[in-house]
Every structure is written in C-alpha cells, then in structure tokens.
Design a protein around this motif. Structure first.
Motif, short mmCIF file in Angstrom:
data_model
loop_
_atom_site.label_atom_id
_atom_site.label_comp_id
_atom_site.label_asym_id
_atom_site.label_seq_id
_atom_site.Cartn_x
_atom_site.Cartn_y
_atom_site.Cartn_z
N GLN A 1 -4.21 -35.09 58.37
CA GLN A 1 -5.06 -33.89 58.44
C GLN A 1 -6.23 -34.12 59.40
OE1 GLN A 1 -4.56 -30.83 56.83
NE2 GLN A 1 -6.21 -30.16 58.16
N SER B 1 6.87 -41.32 51.19
CA SER B 1 5.60 -40.78 50.71
C SER B 1 4.47 -41.42 51.51
CB SER B 1 5.42 -41.03 49.21
OG SER B 1 5.35 -42.39 48.93
N PHE B 2 3.38 -40.69 51.65
CA PHE B 2 2.23 -41.16 52.38
C PHE B 2 1.03 -40.30 52.02
CE2 PHE B 2 4.76 -38.29 54.94
CZ PHE B 2 3.85 -37.32 55.32
N THR B 3 -0.14 -40.82 52.34
CA THR B 3 -1.38 -40.09 52.11
C THR B 3 -1.57 -39.10 53.25
OG1 THR B 3 -2.29 -42.02 51.01
CG2 THR B 3 -3.86 -40.37 51.77
N VAL B 4 -1.80 -37.87 52.94
CA VAL B 4 -1.87 -36.80 53.94
C VAL B 4 -3.21 -36.76 54.68
CG1 VAL B 4 -1.70 -34.29 54.26
CG2 VAL B 4 -0.17 -35.45 52.68
N ASP B 5 -4.28 -37.18 54.03
CA ASP B 5 -5.62 -37.05 54.62
C ASP B 5 -5.73 -37.59 56.05
OD1 ASP B 5 -8.55 -36.38 54.43
OD2 ASP B 5 -8.67 -38.57 54.67
N ASP C 1 -4.28 -46.38 56.52
CA ASP C 1 -4.76 -45.33 55.63
C ASP C 1 -3.65 -44.41 55.15
OD1 ASP C 1 -7.32 -46.36 56.06
OD2 ASP C 1 -7.83 -44.84 57.56
N LEU C 2 -2.55 -44.38 55.88
CA LEU C 2 -1.42 -43.53 55.49
C LEU C 2 -0.75 -44.01 54.20
CD1 LEU C 2 0.42 -42.88 58.86
CD2 LEU C 2 -0.71 -41.18 57.43
N ARG C 3 -0.79 -45.31 53.97
CA ARG C 3 -0.13 -45.90 52.79
C ARG C 3 1.33 -45.44 52.70
NH1 ARG C 3 -5.28 -44.38 50.25
NH2 ARG C 3 -6.59 -46.24 50.28
#
Length: 109
Positions: free
Chosen positions: A43, A36-40, A24-26
């Motif tokens: 969090q 770069s990565f997805t922060v959600d 999910d981090l991508r």
C-alpha cells in the motif's frame, strides 16, 4: 528501484518509500499452498508511486508479480535470498514456461 517487469504485464516504475523493506512483507505460504503477506508495505509503495492498489491486488498472480519484481531489486541490492520467495519465483518461472497451473507445496519449489 528498477521497473517491475513481467511477461504478461505492463512495466511500471515504482518508488520504495523510506523505511519500507522487503522483509516487511512477511511473505509466507499457508498450509493450503496460497501465498500470504502483509499488505501495508505494498500500500505504501503504491501510494508513493501513484499505482492503483486494487490493480496490484486484483489477483494472486498480479500481487505475486509485483512482489517478485521488488524481490529482484532486493537481490540486486545485495540482500540475502528468502526461501519462501525463492519457491514463489521458481513456481512463477515454471508457470510462465509451461502455461500456468503449477503450484508447489510449501518448501518444495
């Protein structure tokens, strides 16, 4: 998940919430070499673990250390390696060994 350890950081115990996966981090490398990565997902982990997200995101080094700790657990659970994260891991190990300042172009670590 096992505690996340890094030679220059405190050890923290984290909880991975149901439905959150490492993929999910991508995680990716930008053309300029930055990560770069997805922060959600981070969090959600911080909220579940009582960790201050601002501390994790205070610098690229602290975010990468947190991600690499999760990645070690990801591998320990039998999941396949991810090439971009393997590059990051090699870079982080070289920085720890030689005192920092090492950055590889994408795909060359």
């Amino acid at each position: 998940m096992d505690p996340i350890e890094h030679p220059r950081m405190d050890v923290v115990e984290v909880k991975i919430p149901e439905g959150v996966a490492f993929a999910d981090l991508r995680v990716a490398r930008d053309a300029d070499g930055h990560v770069s990565f997805t922060v959600d997902p981070l969090q959600r982990i911080c909220e579940a673990s009582g960790i201050d997200m601002d501390t994790v995101m205070a610098s690229e080094d602290s975010a990468v250390a947190f991600i690499l700790g999760w990645y070690r657990a990801h591998l320990a659970c039998g999941y396949a390696p991810e090439p971009t994260v393997e590059d990051l891991r090699a870079e982080a190990e070289a920085e720890d060994r030689y005192g920092g300042g090492i950055s590889y172009p994408p795909g060359s670590g």
